[in-house]
Design an enzyme around this catalytic site. Structure first.
Site, PDB file in Angstrom:
ATOM      1  CB  CYS A 107     -21.390  -3.608   9.077  1.00 28.26           C
ATOM      2  SG  CYS A 107     -19.859  -4.417   8.543  1.00 28.26           S
ATOM      3  CB  SER A 158     -18.499 -11.391   1.121  1.00 24.53           C
ATOM      4  OG  SER A 158     -19.512 -11.973   1.892  1.00 24.53           O
ATOM      5  CG  LEU A 159     -13.909 -12.858  -4.408  1.00 31.31           C
ATOM      6  CD1 LEU A 159     -12.750 -12.714  -3.442  1.00 31.31           C
ATOM      7  CD2 LEU A 159     -13.613 -13.958  -5.426  1.00 31.31           C
ATOM      8  CG  HIS A 160     -19.274  -9.424  -3.174  1.00 30.88           C
ATOM      9  ND1 HIS A 160     -20.252 -10.385  -3.207  1.00 30.88           N
ATOM     10  CD2 HIS A 160     -19.143  -9.073  -1.863  1.00 30.88           C
ATOM     11  CE1 HIS A 160     -20.697 -10.595  -1.984  1.00 30.88           C
ATOM     12  NE2 HIS A 160     -20.034  -9.822  -1.147  1.00 30.88           N
ATOM     13  CB  CYS A 169     -28.591 -11.239   0.983  1.00 31.39           C
ATOM     14  SG  CYS A 169     -28.252 -12.886   1.327  1.00 31.39           S
ATOM     15  CB  CYS A 222     -23.871  -4.075   2.271  1.00 34.21           C
ATOM     16  SG  CYS A 222     -24.481  -4.743   3.825  1.00 34.21           S
ATOM     17  CB  SER A 264     -20.820 -15.067   5.645  1.00 31.60           C
ATOM     18  OG  SER A 264     -20.641 -14.203   4.548  1.00 31.60           O
ATOM     19  CB  CYS A 303     -19.727  -3.803   1.336  1.00 30.83           C
ATOM     20  SG  CYS A 303     -18.492  -4.764   2.215  1.00 30.83           S
ATOM     21  CG  ASN A 316     -31.607  -9.423  -2.431  1.00 35.75           C
ATOM     22  OD1 ASN A 316     -32.370  -9.894  -3.269  1.00 35.75           O
ATOM     23  ND2 ASN A 316     -30.868 -10.186  -1.643  1.00 35.75           N
ATOM     24  CB  CYS A 343     -29.855 -15.493   8.127  1.00 34.28           C
ATOM     25  SG  CYS A 343     -28.705 -14.268   7.551  1.00 34.28           S
ATOM     26  N   GLY A 402     -23.720  -7.237  10.102  1.00 34.50           N
ATOM     27  CA  GLY A 402     -22.413  -7.139  10.739  1.00 34.50           C
ATOM     28  C   GLY A 402     -21.367  -8.064  10.160  1.00 34.50           C
ATOM     29  CD  GLU A 403     -16.617  -9.647   8.522  1.00 37.82           C
ATOM     30  OE1 GLU A 403     -17.131  -9.602   7.392  1.00 37.82           O
ATOM     31  OE2 GLU A 403     -16.149 -10.689   9.007  1.00 37.82           O
ATOM     32  CD  GLU A 407     -34.252  -6.151   9.811  1.00 39.72           C
ATOM     33  OE1 GLU A 407     -34.859  -5.082   9.846  1.00 39.72           O
ATOM     34  OE2 GLU A 407     -34.036  -6.771   8.764  1.00 39.72           O
TER      35      GLU A 407
END
Ligand code: SAH
Ligand code: SF4
Length: 388
Positions: free
Chosen positions: A128, A236-238, A357, A135, A214, A132, A314, A121, A182-183, A108
């Site tokens: 991935c 992406s710390l979170h 996201c 996600c 990112s 995480c 989300n 985006c 994906g990373e 996507e």
């Protein structure tokens, strides 16, 4: 009759049975290609312009290249881009594409207009591997890396979708963020080549400040990235500490926060200009949204030139997390602002078309089946088994 070749979307190497897909050639590789054909290197610039600035799919339209040269190119090369199987427009102007890749999987891509900016985006992998916990792409597992043609193909397709026949192309895409599925650092070479095309004057002509990669923090790859590009960086710390981050972003067990911040400092020190890292912080209720955690975050980021982007979670089916109330998000933001940080809250865009996201899953099953799949996956995870 000429032999029938199929176009090699993926690889940029020519082999006896497949044509070279020129869509996926970086500016440098395009030059090499023309030199290998015995053509002048400036042909590379012409070809890049035709493909990326006018959306050409056919060599016949390339009238500044002689017919003899075009015939020669056609023998060995093609222009092939991902097939759009679905396109939808949100009420707020967000546009989402589901594109089919070789092998049948889908990815996507999302376009988000905001004032005079238009941000695309872009996805870098099918699925991935980093898993995480919050996600949906991660929950899908890893299928494969996207090729350069498949990454830049998303920009090609998006730019083309805004074209008006007979009119000069309007610059709708002003920014690209590698924040789709994906990373990106796990598909390093292809992402670097695709970003080179995004920034090339003969292709999409975006400034290095307007292309953002990112990452969840693949530390060794961040050091490598500093040597080959100067795009903007989002992390992406979170979580403000390793205990929580180990749980949310499992790659943290390998590369803890301190090492990640050092890699970011190294990246910034290699840039020719003064820039800040964007810290992405997806907020989940009662997981990482308390005032104590805001304090901890303010301390941990003290030595890093950065701005903070808060992303209210989300939801997706069976995720097990909740989006915090606006009040909790504002409280978190206000504390960080008082501490001297620049903080933004990412507005949810395109959620009526599942384009926000972490909602990108890239499968073409209907939603009911998709939900069932999540629930199943979650059960498997909770049982501690390895999903296949
Ligand atoms: N793999 C890269 C880029 C893709 S994810 C990375 O992790 O940075 C893009 C951003 O969306 C990341 O910051 C990611 O953490 C965030 N994200 C993932 N799932 C989300 C969700 N359900 N809600 C909000 N943000 C999410
Ligand atoms: Fe992969 Fe990024 Fe999702 Fe983590 S947040 S699973 S790294 S796509």
């Amino acid at each position: 009759m000429p032999p029938s070749f199929s176009c090699n979307v993926g690889d940029t190497m020519t082999n006896p049975s497949q044509k070279m897909n020129l869509l996926g050639l970086s500016p440098e590789k395009m030059k090499d290609f023309f030199v290998s054909l015995g053509e002048k290197p400036f042909r590379a610039q012409q070809m890049l312009k035709w493909i990326h600035q006018t959306g050409a799919e056919d060599f016949d339209v390339m009238t500044n290249i002689s017919k003899a040269s075009r015939d020669k190119i056609r023998e060995v090369a093609c222009i092939e881009y991902p097939e759009v199987i679905y396109q939808s427009d949100s009420k707020d102007g967000t546009r989402k594409w589901v594109m089919k890749m070789h092998g049948g999987s889908a990815i996507e891509t999302v376009y988000i207009p905001e004032g005079d900016r238009g941000t695309l985006c872009v996805s870098s992998q099918i699925g991935c591997s980093l898993d995480c916990s919050f996600c949906s792409t991660g929950k899908q597992g890893f299928n494969r890396d996207l090729t350069v043609a498949e990454i830049i193909g998303q920009v090609f397709v998006a730019a083309k979708s805004f074209d008006v026949p007979g009119e000069k192309r309007e610059r709708k895409i002003t920014n690209v963020v590698m924040m789709g599925m994906g990373e990106p650092l796990m598909n390093f070479d292809n992402v670097v080549d695709a970003m080179a095309l995004m920034m090339d004057d003969n292709a999409y002509c975006l400034s290095k400040r307007r292309v953002t990669l990112s990452t969840s923090g693949v530390v060794p790859a961040l050091y490598e990235l500093a040597k080959v590009t100067d795009v903007s960086l989002a992390i992406s710390l979170h979580a403000p500490n390793d205990t929580l981050r180990n749980e949310l972003v499992p790659i943290n067990r390998k590369y803890p926060i301190k090492e990640l911040i050092a890699a970011c400092q190294n990246y910034l020190s290699n840039l020719p200009d003064k820039r800040k890292i964007t810290i992405e912080y997806t907020m989940m209720e009662d997981v990482n949204d308390s005032l104590e955690q805001a304090k901890e975050l303010a301390d941990v980021l003290r030595e890093l030139p950065c701005k903070i982007n808060l992303i209210p979670f989300n939801p997706f089916p069976a995720s097990g997390y909740k989006r915090p109330s606006n009040n909790r998000v504002y409280r978190f933001r206000d504390f960080l602002t008082e501490q001297g940080y620049v903080v933004t809250i990412r507005s949810t865009r395109g959620d009526d078309i599942d384009a926000a996201c972490g909602q990108l899953v890239g499968n073409v099953e209907d939603k009911t089946r998709r939900n069932e799949r999540y629930i199943k996956l979650r059960e498997i995870h909770e049982q501690g088994a390895n999903p296949t």
